[in-house]
Design a protein around this motif. Structure first.
Motif, PDB file in Angstrom:
ATOM      1  N   THR A 256       2.699   1.582  -3.314  1.00  0.00           N
ATOM      2  CA  THR A 256       1.786   2.006  -4.388  1.00  0.00           C
ATOM      3  C   THR A 256       1.441   3.475  -4.253  1.00  0.00           C
ATOM      4  O   THR A 256       1.375   4.212  -5.256  1.00  0.00           O
ATOM      5  N   ASN A 257       1.234   3.921  -3.015  1.00  0.00           N
ATOM      6  CA  ASN A 257       0.978   5.353  -2.782  1.00  0.00           C
ATOM      7  C   ASN A 257       2.158   6.189  -3.239  1.00  0.00           C
ATOM      8  O   ASN A 257       2.008   7.240  -3.874  1.00  0.00           O
ATOM      9  N   TYR A 258       3.347   5.727  -2.896  1.00  0.00           N
ATOM     10  CA  TYR A 258       4.562   6.441  -3.303  1.00  0.00           C
ATOM     11  C   TYR A 258       4.654   6.514  -4.822  1.00  0.00           C
ATOM     12  O   TYR A 258       4.924   7.574  -5.403  1.00  0.00           O
TER      13      TYR A 258
ATOM     14  N   LEU B  39       2.221   6.167  -6.961  1.00  0.00           N
ATOM     15  CA  LEU B  39       1.099   6.962  -7.480  1.00  0.00           C
ATOM     16  C   LEU B  39       1.428   8.454  -7.424  1.00  0.00           C
ATOM     17  O   LEU B  39       1.249   9.186  -8.412  1.00  0.00           O
ATOM     18  N   LYS B  40       1.940   8.886  -6.273  1.00  0.00           N
ATOM     19  CA  LYS B  40       2.292  10.298  -6.135  1.00  0.00           C
ATOM     20  C   LYS B  40       3.398  10.692  -7.111  1.00  0.00           C
ATOM     21  O   LYS B  40       3.362  11.770  -7.717  1.00  0.00           O
TER      22      LYS B  40
ATOM     23  N   ALA C  44      -2.472   2.073 -10.100  1.00  0.00           N
ATOM     24  CA  ALA C  44      -2.194   2.324  -8.686  1.00  0.00           C
ATOM     25  C   ALA C  44      -3.465   2.587  -7.911  1.00  0.00           C
ATOM     26  O   ALA C  44      -3.650   2.101  -6.799  1.00  0.00           O
ATOM     27  N   ASN C  45      -4.362   3.337  -8.496  1.00  0.00           N
ATOM     28  CA  ASN C  45      -5.650   3.615  -7.839  1.00  0.00           C
ATOM     29  C   ASN C  45      -6.455   2.342  -7.665  1.00  0.00           C
ATOM     30  O   ASN C  45      -7.111   2.147  -6.638  1.00  0.00           O
TER      31      ASN C  45
ATOM     32  N   THR D 123       0.842  -1.215   0.000  1.00  0.00           N
ATOM     33  CA  THR D 123       0.000   0.000   0.000  1.00  0.00           C
ATOM     34  C   THR D 123       0.867   1.251   0.000  1.00  0.00           C
ATOM     35  O   THR D 123       0.651   2.176  -0.799  1.00  0.00           O
ATOM     36  N   ARG D 124       1.869   1.294   0.886  1.00  0.00           N
ATOM     37  CA  ARG D 124       2.736   2.473   0.950  1.00  0.00           C
ATOM     38  C   ARG D 124       3.559   2.635  -0.330  1.00  0.00           C
ATOM     39  O   ARG D 124       3.766   3.738  -0.815  1.00  0.00           O
TER      40      ARG D 124
ATOM     41  N   LEU E 125      -4.962   0.391  -4.764  1.00  0.00           N
ATOM     42  CA  LEU E 125      -5.291   0.989  -3.477  1.00  0.00           C
ATOM     43  C   LEU E 125      -6.745   0.776  -3.091  1.00  0.00           C
ATOM     44  O   LEU E 125      -7.073   0.688  -1.901  1.00  0.00           O
ATOM     45  N   GLU E 126      -7.608   0.687  -4.093  1.00  0.00           N
ATOM     46  CA  GLU E 126      -9.035   0.530  -3.820  1.00  0.00           C
ATOM     47  C   GLU E 126      -9.468  -0.922  -3.717  1.00  0.00           C
ATOM     48  O   GLU E 126     -10.561  -1.208  -3.234  1.00  0.00           O
TER      49      GLU E 126
END
Length: 823
Positions: free
Chosen positions: A373-375, A377-378, A461-462, A370-371, A465-466
């Motif tokens: 993927t967030n990284y 994605l940003k 990525a979204n 998750t972290r 995360l979802e």
């Protein structure tokens, strides 16, 4: 002290019980040691010192492809930046991570002397070098992508990871051991391939039970291999988090000519080979001190770079099962591994079972994915934003050039770009840094394609995360990757219900044996099958190795699991299991009886009586002496007879025991036979039961120069066999001897005594048995009883054994017939 200072001191004083303060301080210290020193984190399975070593090596660039660096350099980096607890503890942790006998999957690639399974210490850190193994890099992968939290180091000058973002289930894969204050942890290593299968199953089946997971994770898989002999215990500690299992060395029996050897190729985990060698040496010495034969003749360590090979050479005819059983009992060839699955979970110490540990790793991986993927994605969104601005600038490049040309300074240009073409500050800065070469058609197409790829990454990525299922698929695919790259076959074999070692009696094969006793006190046990059947009148074969004019004194038929009551010339009784007497070939000398029982000076064994394994304590033993006396005593009187012996009867100086019979009841009849051919048949009831120390009563009156040779129990289904020293023998019916009273002179039972020689033995025999005769020169011949004629009471018999000149029959024995070819 001034009043103001006293007032200030009183304000800071706390009224508190000393015990409360000590309790709280101790608990805080304990918790600090548990969390920050000794107990691993459930997520990456590492203690803080191990985590800091790997992180420091990563910072130093010590990848598996890089050159080695001195261990001292690594230790200094770890101690100076993250772990100020002394270089020795750090180096010990580094060394352990490099040892193939400590770690199932090594995390450090060591060069130089990193110790051995023989307990050799590693070289000093200034001599050894190290770098990371390939597998270690998968524990640090993605650490730069904000996958884990970072904390201040001990002095706040640097940041270190709270946990590693490991893709490997290191806690179960390599196991861990540690001792903290009031708490310990001990988790065994496992097979990575099995773990991957179990994790994938648990991801797909969150409600799975421990037995479900054990379809994939069979049990611990230890670096040194060996055998887990109580696999039935595995489920217990997997379900509760605590327990133990027993590991056993892997060995084979190697036969070489007439000798055999136990060859050990794998030993239990956390056991030193040199310890095992020392324990075997101590066992042999202990057996020697106890006057017992260990059965081990030599011990060699033939281990080399190809593998372990510990050779335990056995003596000829040694009981292999008994020796193996004793070695497993008295050495670390069998060892117990205790399990306490204590870990740090959510920053608190916790005892967890198998499923709990696996869920902790899965939850960690979910957080890491998750972290990460967030990284990503940003990062993709930021880059997409820039690319959009660049594309917008390229499409209106004339306007952009005009704005920049007419601006007073760079700051003014950036501001004018934002206001005129509608871009953000980040986009304006990127446009201002754009090179003229980027205006080519090819570069414009690259920007368009890049934006397309970035939008797909953002979309993916979204979705990750979802969607929890997508995260789980990523975790499973990454597990498959490490399985493919690092998975291997199981080393440790798992068996069931073999942990309880057998008693010596259980290991003994209950076969017919011949106990041979020599004149000088040498005794041995020989399998009855060693003696082949021959025709009546045969010349015989070597039956006992004779030296220094030693002769065969007595031969007794028994079973390996029976007990032997040894009656000596001093009127003492000794008792020992028949299996303790060394089993030997018939041409051997055997061992002196002093190795088995504690005889006094001048005390000689006169007869040996086999009794049942339970002692036959409801029966009686009748002792017969050379001078014609008989004594009947309950076997229960000898229940405490041991190797040190107890008094059986009182004897006169010139008398000795020649035979003993086990009597079940007073209705049994016995027949006494003398050397010069007299026989007396009387009822056992004529001899009353006496205590152990009594001297007995007259059984038969003897003529001059005569003496008793044997006594037999009457059984009309059998016949009396008489053997003389010149090799003559005959059979006679018991009914040809009338019942007389005890104390008479008896009846004549043979003629021509001067021709055929004195009677050597009188025995009760059956048709399907064999006669085994021993001569004074050590010859032995075995003939069927059926080949010996049944004659009248007063006859001389027929020649059974043809002796060499000067040789005489010294003793005989009756053994069960075997289906063997005549030789």
């Amino acid at each position: 002290m001034s009043e103001n200072n006293e007032e200030m001191l009183e304000k800071h004083l706390v009224d508190r019980r000393f015990t409360d303060e000590m309790k709280e301080s101790y608990l805080l210290y304990s918790l600090s040691v548990i969390v920050s020193r000794a107990i691993p984190d459930a997520r990456d399975g590492l203690k803080p010192v191990q985590r800091r070593i790997l992180y420091s090596m990563d910072e130093l660039g010590l990848k598996h492809t890089s050159a080695y660096k001195k261990s001292a350099r690594i230790i200094g980096e770890v101690m100076g930046k993250y772990h100020p607890h002394g270089d020795a503890s750090i180096y010990d942790a580094l060394v352990r991570m490099a040892q193939d006998f400590s770690m199932r999957y090594q995390l450090v690639n060591g060069q130089g002397n990193f110790g051995s399974i023989d307990r050799d210490p590693p070289a000093a850190m200034r001599y050894t070098e190290a770098k990371m193994q390939t597998i270690s890099e998968y524990m640090l992968q993605d650490i730069e992508k904000d996958t884990v939290a970072f904390n201040d180091n001990f002095d706040g000058s640097l940041r270190e990871p709270e946990v590693l973002p490991t893709r490997l289930p290191n806690l179960l894969m390599n196991g861990v051991s540690g001792i903290a204050v009031g708490m310990a942890t001990s988790i065994p290593p496992h097979n990575l391939r099995e773990l991957v299968g179990g994790f994938k199953y648990l991801i797909d089946n969150p409600e799975a039970t421990v037995p479900d997971l054990m379809q994939y994770i069979k049990g611990p898989d230890l670096p040194t291999g060996g055998i887990i002999v109580d696999g039935e215990r595995i489920r217990d500690f997997y379900e509760t988090g605590r327990g133990k299992f027993t590991t056993r060395a892997k060995y084979e029996i190697v036969e070489n000519k007439n000798k055999s050897a136990i060859v050990v190729t794998e030993i239990p985990y956390n056991v030193s080979k040199i310890d095992i060698i020392e324990q075997i040496v101590a066992y042999v010495k202990r057996m020697r001190d106890m006057k017992k034969d260990s059965g081990i003749s030599d011990l060699r360590d033939e281990s080399d770079r190809r593998g372990m090979r510990l050779v335990i050479e056995l003596k000829r005819n040694a009981n292999q099962n008994r020796i193996i059983n004793d070695l497993l009992k008295h050495t670390s060839l069998q060892s117990t591994f205790s399990i306490q699955m204590n870990v740090i979970d959510n920053k608190k110490p916790s005892l967890m079972n198998l499923k709990g540990l696996m869920n902790a790793f899965i939850n960690h991986r979910v957080e890491v994915v998750t972290r990460r993927t967030n990284y990503e994605l940003k990062k993709a969104e930021k880059r997409a934003h820039i690319v959009e601005g660049l594309i917008k600038a390229v499409q209106g490049i004339d306007t952009v050039i005009e704005i920049i040309r007419n601006s007073d300074n760079p700051q003014d240009a950036l501001k004018n770009l934002q206001e005129t073409i509608g871009v953000s500050a980040e986009q304006a800065k990127a446009i201002s840094e754009m090179r003229l070469i980027s205006l080519s058609k090819l570069e414009i197409n690259k920007l368009t394609d890049e934006l397309k790829d970035l939008n797909e990454k953002i979309k993916w990525a979204n979705e990750v995360l979802e969607n929890t299922d997508k995260k789980m698929e990523i975790i499973k695919s990454e597990l498959d990757e490490i399985d493919k790259k690092f998975g291997d076959d199981r080393r440790t074999e798992i068996t069931f219900n073999l942990s309880n070692l057998k008693s010596n009696e259980e290991l003994i094969e209950d076969e017919d044996i011949v106990i041979v006793l020599s004149q000088y006190g040498y005794i041995m046990a020989v399998p009855s099958t060693e003696y082949k059947v021959q025709g009546r009148g045969g010349k015989g074969v070597k039956g006992l190795k004779i030296s220094d004019n030693d002769n065969v004194l007595d031969v007794i038929f028994a079973r390996r699991k029976s007990k032997l009551m040894i009656i000596t010339s001093a009127g003492k009784a000794y008792q020992l299991p028949a299996y303790e007497i060394e089993l030997a070939a018939k041409n051997r000398k055997g061992k002196h009886v002093a190795n088995y029982v504690s005889l006094s000076d001048g005390e000689k064994i006169k007869t040996v009586v086999p009794i049942g394994l339970d002692g036959d304590y409801d029966k009686f033993v009748m002792f017969f002496t050379k001078k014609g006396k008989v004594k009947k005593t309950s076997l229960r009187e000898f229940a405490n007879a041991r190797k040190s012996g107890i008094k059986a009867l009182n004897l006169k100086e010139d008398d000795e025991v020649v035979d003993a019979l086990i009597i079940s009841n007073d209705s049994e009849e016995v027949l006494i036979v003398t050397k010069r051919g007299m026989a007396l048949k009387f009822s056992s009831s004529d001899a009353r039961a006496m205590g152990r120390t009594a001297g007995g009563v007259i059984a038969i009156k003897l003529k001059s120069k005569d003496e008793v040779v044997n006594a037999v129990k009457i059984d009309n289904n059998k016949k009396l066999l008489i053997v003389t020293e010149n090799g003559y023998a005959k059979r006679a019916k018991f009914s040809s001897y009338r019942l007389q009273s005890r104390g008479g002179i008896g009846l004549k039972t043979i003629k021509d005594i001067n021709k055929i020689g004195n009677i050597v033995a009188a025995l009760s025999v059956e048709e399907n048995q064999n006669l085994l005769s021993f001569s004074k020169n050590g010859k032995a011949i075995r003939v069927p009883i059926s080949s010996i004629n049944t004659l009248g009471r007063v006859t001389q018999g027929v020649i059974t054994v043809r002796l060499d000149k000067g040789d005489l029959i010294s003793s005989v024995i009756i053994v069960n017939a075997e289906e063997e070819e005549e030789i």
